[in-house]
Motif scaffolding. Structure first.
Motif, mmCIF file in Angstrom:
data_model
loop_
_atom_site.group_PDB
_atom_site.id
_atom_site.type_symbol
_atom_site.label_atom_id
_atom_site.label_comp_id
_atom_site.label_asym_id
_atom_site.label_seq_id
_atom_site.Cartn_x
_atom_site.Cartn_y
_atom_site.Cartn_z
ATOM 1 N N ARG A 91 0.698 -1.271 -0.041
ATOM 2 C CA ARG A 91 -0.099 0.178 0.128
ATOM 3 C C ARG A 91 0.908 1.353 -0.059
ATOM 4 O O ARG A 91 1.755 1.185 0.549
ATOM 5 N N PRO A 92 0.325 2.380 -0.621
ATOM 6 C CA PRO A 92 1.238 3.692 -0.487
ATOM 7 C C PRO A 92 1.534 4.159 0.858
ATOM 8 O O PRO A 92 0.811 3.976 1.628
ATOM 9 N N ASP A 93 2.608 4.778 1.019
ATOM 10 C CA ASP A 93 2.758 5.487 2.267
ATOM 11 C C ASP A 93 3.178 6.754 2.001
ATOM 12 O O ASP A 93 4.349 7.060 1.779
ATOM 13 N N ASN A 94 2.303 7.730 1.945
ATOM 14 C CA ASN A 94 2.508 9.069 1.775
ATOM 15 C C ASN A 94 1.877 9.922 2.785
ATOM 16 O O ASN A 94 1.183 9.236 3.786
ATOM 17 N N PHE A 95 1.755 11.233 2.810
ATOM 18 C CA PHE A 95 1.333 11.957 3.614
ATOM 19 C C PHE A 95 -0.124 11.945 3.685
ATOM 20 O O PHE A 95 -0.520 11.748 5.025
ATOM 21 N N PHE A 96 -1.150 11.637 2.675
ATOM 22 C CA PHE A 96 -2.341 11.495 2.860
ATOM 23 C C PHE A 96 -2.636 10.353 3.766
ATOM 24 O O PHE A 96 -3.883 10.306 4.679
ATOM 25 N N VAL A 97 -2.201 9.108 3.200
ATOM 26 C CA VAL A 97 -2.559 7.885 4.099
ATOM 27 C C VAL A 97 -2.052 7.923 5.585
ATOM 28 O O VAL A 97 -2.953 7.695 6.391
ATOM 29 N N ARG A 98 -0.822 8.700 5.878
ATOM 30 C CA ARG A 98 -0.563 8.901 7.220
ATOM 31 C C ARG A 98 -1.484 9.770 8.020
ATOM 32 O O ARG A 98 -1.873 9.377 9.182
ATOM 33 N N LEU A 99 -1.854 10.603 7.481
ATOM 34 C CA LEU A 99 -2.974 11.713 7.970
ATOM 35 C C LEU A 99 -4.268 10.953 8.121
ATOM 36 O O LEU A 99 -4.864 11.071 9.432
ATOM 37 N N ARG A 100 -4.670 10.047 7.469
ATOM 38 C CA ARG A 100 -5.814 9.390 7.302
ATOM 39 C C ARG A 100 -5.753 8.326 8.311
ATOM 40 O O ARG A 100 -6.871 8.317 9.044
ATOM 41 N N ALA A 101 -4.647 7.956 8.705
ATOM 42 C CA ALA A 101 -4.408 7.167 9.891
ATOM 43 C C ALA A 101 -3.898 7.624 11.122
ATOM 44 O O ALA A 101 -3.231 7.156 12.015
ATOM 45 N N MET A 102 -4.458 9.053 11.407
ATOM 46 C CA MET A 102 -3.977 9.628 12.503
ATOM 47 C C MET A 102 -2.530 9.880 12.759
ATOM 48 O O MET A 102 -2.221 9.666 14.014
ATOM 49 N N GLY A 103 -1.774 9.904 11.679
ATOM 50 C CA GLY A 103 -0.366 10.262 11.835
ATOM 51 C C GLY A 103 0.455 8.867 11.827
ATOM 52 O O GLY A 103 1.672 8.762 12.143
ATOM 53 N N THR A 104 -0.273 7.701 11.867
ATOM 54 C CA THR A 104 0.416 6.319 12.029
ATOM 55 C C THR A 104 0.449 5.843 10.632
ATOM 56 O O THR A 104 -0.230 6.147 9.537
ATOM 57 N N LEU A 154 -6.819 -0.812 17.319
ATOM 58 C CA LEU A 154 -8.079 -1.095 17.273
ATOM 59 C C LEU A 154 -8.990 0.091 16.640
ATOM 60 O O LEU A 154 -9.848 -0.260 16.038
ATOM 61 N N ILE A 155 -8.654 1.317 17.207
ATOM 62 C CA ILE A 155 -9.339 2.548 16.722
ATOM 63 C C ILE A 155 -9.314 2.350 15.175
ATOM 64 O O ILE A 155 -10.292 2.620 14.552
ATOM 65 N N MET A 156 -8.037 2.247 14.444
ATOM 66 C CA MET A 156 -7.794 2.262 12.996
ATOM 67 C C MET A 156 -8.506 1.260 12.208
ATOM 68 O O MET A 156 -9.085 1.431 11.013
ATOM 69 N N ILE A 157 -8.764 0.031 13.074
ATOM 70 C CA ILE A 157 -9.251 -1.133 12.362
ATOM 71 C C ILE A 157 -10.598 -0.668 12.029
ATOM 72 O O ILE A 157 -11.454 -0.946 11.273
ATOM 73 N N ILE A 158 -11.369 -0.172 13.053
ATOM 74 C CA ILE A 158 -12.524 0.367 13.184
ATOM 75 C C ILE A 158 -12.836 1.199 12.327
ATOM 76 O O ILE A 158 -13.839 1.370 11.615
#
Length: 499
Positions: free
Chosen positions: A100-113, A294-298
């Motif tokens: 999966r891509p690892d860019n700014f948007f992806v990490r922002l979407r995942a609360m910085g993770t 867990l939060i990110m899976i939900i």
């Protein structure tokens, strides 16, 4: 003299940098020439606006360069788009594209993770996917337990429609809550009242988010520095607010599950199962089972399943209101095979082939996600005969598969019969891939199909769908582009059926 020498070095360095930025990798797929720093971003965004969406812009480029694979640079990111079945199948089935891509948007979407399921890969993704699959089996996923949750929401939906007493309504205003509650019950073991302010706010945030970006992450992914200049326009503030409110939405249930946890407690919801796994691994310093994960899976579950499922049913009702002939055929099939007082069961699916074919055709011609979730090349490889450098983002056009004239014959026509064989059974579904293919095929496919079929059949057993008499309420099949496509608001009337 030193100043002149230094200036010359700077000029030649700049020219070298520009040439390097402009250079296409060897045997890279054909596509338009890009610019330094911004790549093809302005061009593709302009083409998407004029075409009606990013997916249609990619199709236009595919025709322009006469290639089923095109190569772009969006911001600083190399992007390869697979169009047509052979290239799309290759991208889905080759494990080199499982990243999966690892860019700014992806990490922002995942609360910085880099957590969750949707945008992780490698051993971490494998471990958590195996956990989710195991939990789904234990929770009765795809079986009677899941069907009961869906059936409960159907009962409430029918009551809401009855209370309207023939007043026109947009199905898209009531369906998302039902789907969200199916997901919420699966996640927490309980429902949320429809008038809960948090739920209303969550639905609005999901709607705003879907419109602010495209499947590649939009301008925020390609030119993330713009968030400092235009945080609202880029969607940066929407994502930040979305993350904050989702955390506030999920955390009370997670805390409550922690407080009530005991090793011998019997519960089938996802949060309890995850906490149980956390407890079993609490002495492992390398455990990846944390509250944040867990939060990110939900979050992944809600983003992936809430809008696509309800919007598909919404479009199906829209088409029915425009095609009385098809509606009559579906109602006749339902009446001939199901008793009015009979609780719908998943096994009855095979008894309603035309109804099933109608929903399949809805997903084919009006797919909510015309582009599959982006992938990342895990190593240097090839796609469609072209070279793809490591870490290139791969996008897949599912719409071109579903609109392939050589396979479907008349793909522009809405014709459910294409999925019904001479024996009256469902057939010809191998190239219908709304949930993807391969190891990254959507885990929620069974639940989504159950929701769509149950809500559709259950409502039609009670009501006939009719167009509103007000011309301002007229439907349109032109969908609004975004991360996913959405029906434009319209209204229809659910008329009680006489028995």
């Amino acid at each position: 003299m030193l100043v002149i020498l230094f200036t010359c070095v700077l000029i030649f360095s700049f020219i070298g940098w520009v040439l390097q930025e402009l250079r296409r990798p060897p045997n890279f797929p054909p596509g338009p020439q890009w610019l330094p720093l911004i790549g093809n971003t302005p061009f593709v965004r302009k083409l998407a606006r004029s075409s009606g969406g990013q997916h249609l812009a990619f199709e236009a480029l595919s025709k322009q360069y006469n290639s089923p694979v095109i190569g772009l640079k969006l911001g600083g990111e190399l992007v390869v788009v697979a169009l047509q079945y052979p290239a799309v199948l290759e991208a889905h089935s080759n494990e080199v594209f499982d990243g999966r891509p690892d860019n700014f948007f992806v990490r922002l979407r995942a609360m910085g993770t880099r957590l969750g399921m949707t945008f992780t890969d490698g051993p971490f993704w494998t471990e958590h996917r195996n956990f989710i699959e195991r939990h789904l089996r234990q929770a009765g996923y795809g079986k009677q337990t899941m069907q009961m949750h869906v059936q409960n929401e159907l009962v409430e939906l029918i009551d809401i429609i009855k209370d309207l007493k023939g007043k026109p309504i947009w199905p898209g205003s009531i369906l998302p809550t039902s789907v969200i509650n199916v997901l919420w019950t699966f996640t927490t073991g309980s429902r949320i009242p429809r008038d809960d302010e948090r739920l209303i706010r969550l639905l609005k945030l999901l709607h705003d988010r879907s419109k602010a970006f495209d499947m590649s992450g939009g301008i925020l992914s390609q030119l993330p520095w713009l968030r400092y200049i235009a945080p609202d326009w880029t969607g940066y503030n929407i994502i930040k607010r979305f993350n904050r409110e989702l955390r506030e939405f999920f955390m009370p249930s997670i805390r409550k599950h922690h407080q009530e946890y005991s090793d011998d407690k019997c519960s089938n919801d996802l949060i309890y199962a995850f906490i149980k796994e956390m407890e079993h691994r609490k002495d492992d310093p390398c455990s990846t089972f944390t509250d944040l994960q867990l939060i990110m899976i939900i979050l992944d579950i809600f983003i992936a399943g809430s809008h696509t499922t309800s919007a598909t049913v919404d479009i199906a009702f829209m088409i029915l209101s425009m095609r009385a002939d098809m509606q009559n055929k579906i109602l006749s099939e339902i009446d001939s095979n199901l008793r009015h007082d009979e609780i719908y069961q998943q096994k009855y699916r095979t008894q309603l082939p035309y109804t099933e074919a109608f929903l399949l055709e809805t997903m084919r011609l009006h797919q909510i996600a015309p582009l599959g979730g982006p992938r990342r090349a895990l190593s240097d490889c090839t796609l469609g005969g072209y070279r793809v450098p490591k870490n290139t983002t791969i996008m897949m056009s599912l719409r071109t598969v579903h609109m392939d004239q050589e396979h479907w014959g008349d793909p522009e026509n809405f014709r459910p019969e294409r999925f019904i064989g001479p024996d009256g059974k469902i057939t010809n579904t191998e190239r219908l891939i709304p949930f993807g293919l391969g190891r990254r095929r959507c885990l929620g496919e069974s639940l989504a199909r159950s929701c769509m079929f149950t809500f559709f059949v259950g409502i039609l057993r009670e009501f006939r769908v009719c167009p509103s008499k007000n011309s301002a309420d007229a439907p349109t099949l032109k969908l609004v582009p975004g991360i996913t496509l959405s029906p434009q608001p319209y209204k229809l009337v659910f008329e009680p059926r006489s028995r």
